[in-house]
Design an enzyme around this catalytic site. Structure first.
Site, PDB file in Angstrom:
ATOM      1  N   LYS A   1     -18.223 -38.147 -30.100  1.00 12.99           N
ATOM      2  CA  LYS A   1     -18.941 -38.237 -28.978  1.00 12.99           C
ATOM      3  C   LYS A   1     -18.242 -37.219 -27.945  1.00 12.99           C
ATOM      4  O   LYS A   1     -17.425 -36.407 -28.355  1.00 12.99           O
ATOM      5  CB  LYS A   1     -18.379 -39.556 -28.493  1.00 12.99           C
ATOM      6  CG  LYS A   1     -19.267 -40.959 -28.992  1.00 12.99           C
ATOM      7  CD  LYS A   1     -18.913 -42.277 -28.453  1.00 12.99           C
ATOM      8  CE  LYS A   1     -19.988 -43.310 -28.652  1.00 12.99           C
ATOM      9  NZ  LYS A   1     -20.006 -44.557 -28.068  1.00 12.99           N
TER      10      LYS A   1
ATOM     11  N   ARG B   1     -17.294 -47.729 -36.107  1.00 15.13           N
ATOM     12  CA  ARG B   1     -18.656 -47.233 -36.314  1.00 15.13           C
ATOM     13  C   ARG B   1     -18.739 -45.541 -36.084  1.00 15.13           C
ATOM     14  O   ARG B   1     -18.280 -44.957 -35.182  1.00 15.13           O
ATOM     15  CB  ARG B   1     -19.340 -47.897 -34.806  1.00 15.13           C
ATOM     16  CG  ARG B   1     -20.957 -47.608 -34.852  1.00 15.13           C
ATOM     17  CD  ARG B   1     -21.685 -48.070 -33.518  1.00 15.13           C
ATOM     18  NE  ARG B   1     -22.905 -47.726 -33.552  1.00 15.13           N
ATOM     19  CZ  ARG B   1     -23.575 -46.795 -33.088  1.00 15.13           C
ATOM     20  NH1 ARG B   1     -22.849 -45.662 -32.648  1.00 15.13           N
ATOM     21  NH2 ARG B   1     -24.857 -46.510 -33.398  1.00 15.13           N
TER      22      ARG B   1
END
Length: 274
Positions: free
Chosen positions: A220, A254
């Site tokens: 991210k 995840r």
């Protein structure tokens, strides 16, 4: 289609592999759009030891374009068909906030995990659908929508406020019939880079609420912006933050990179239980 009730075992840390069937996911390396690409990605996921797979047909990156439910389901159905064919017992979650998408997925492919980026607020019917089918439910913290969320990043204490938000959501979701509930703090969703790191530092507060916590940090912007690189260069940073997530009690990672994450889990468990 598997008719069995879906029960997740999160008594130890697990890896959730990302399978994006969108053409515009923020990390190009995660996109699997054709049947051949989906099969190749699933084979990789299975070989590298993921516990479950998370299928997304709607990009939730900041400013992503809206996709109508019919298109979203068609994308998901291609992936779900391949999952049921190649690994019928593999737990699969559907990354959606729409009740009608989950209804169709359950009808055609059997029980799934609901991975709802809105925690039940964008489509309140989704909670009812998950409860009626006794589906595991991932509630994520977000403000606004994927198109507007970065307008809502004002917090006095992001970790405290997210924790209190979940305290209220847990009570309501339990009252509405959700039994297998997982919490996702929503890194990158209505949070600045600095707030994401503050939230990670307080992840143990969510763990203390008593539900399994999912950490979704893979490649991210909080990582690649800090390192001055692109998502493609963010694996090492992801690995470091995955370890920190496990240290604070997260039970699901995840990730895009399954092999690296399963290695982190194995080393972490060895470190904790030599």
């Amino acid at each position: 289609m598997s008719p069995k009730k879906l029960e997740l075992d999160l008594s130890r840390p697990r890896v959730m592999a990302i399978l994006n069937v969108t053409p515009d996911s923020f990390y190009a390396g995660s996109r699997s759009f054709t049947n051949e690409e989906i099969r190749r990605r699933l084979t990789e996921i299975l070989d590298q030891g993921a516990y479950m797979v998370d299928v997304g047909g709607y990009s939730s990156r900041p400013g992503a374009e809206d996709v109508d439910p019919q298109e979203e389901f068609q994308r998901l159905a291609r992936a779900l068909e391949q999952v049921r064919r190649l690994a019928p017992e593999l737990p699969v979650s559907v990354d959606t906030f729409r009740a009608e998408v989950v209804e169709r997925a359950v009808a055609e492919f059997g029980p799934v995990v609901v991975n709802d980026i809105s925690g039940g607020l964008l489509d309140p019917r989704l909670v009812e659908v998950a409860a009626r089918h006794e589906l595991p439910y991932v509630a994520m913290h977000m403000r606004g929508t994927p198109q507007t969320m970065q307008q809502f990043t004002h917090y006095r204490d992001v970790a405290a406020e997210v924790t209190e938000w979940f305290r209220g959501r847990i009570e309501e979701l339990r009252e509405r019939g959700i039994r297998q509930l997982i919490l996702d703090p929503g890194f990158g969703f209505a949070k600045t880079t600095e707030q994401n790191f503050e939230l990670l530092a307080g992840l143990h507060r969510l763990v203390e609420l008593g539900c399994p916590v999912l950490s979704a940090l893979s490649r991210k912007s909080m990582i690649y912006k800090t390192l001055g690189c692109t998502p493609e260069g963010a694996l090492a940073g992801t690995t470091a933050l995955n370890w920190e997530s496990l240290r604070q009690g997260a039970r699901l990672l995840r990730v895009h990179d399954v092999a690296a994450a399963t290695d982190v889990v194995r080393i972490f468990e060895k470190y904790c239980q030599p």
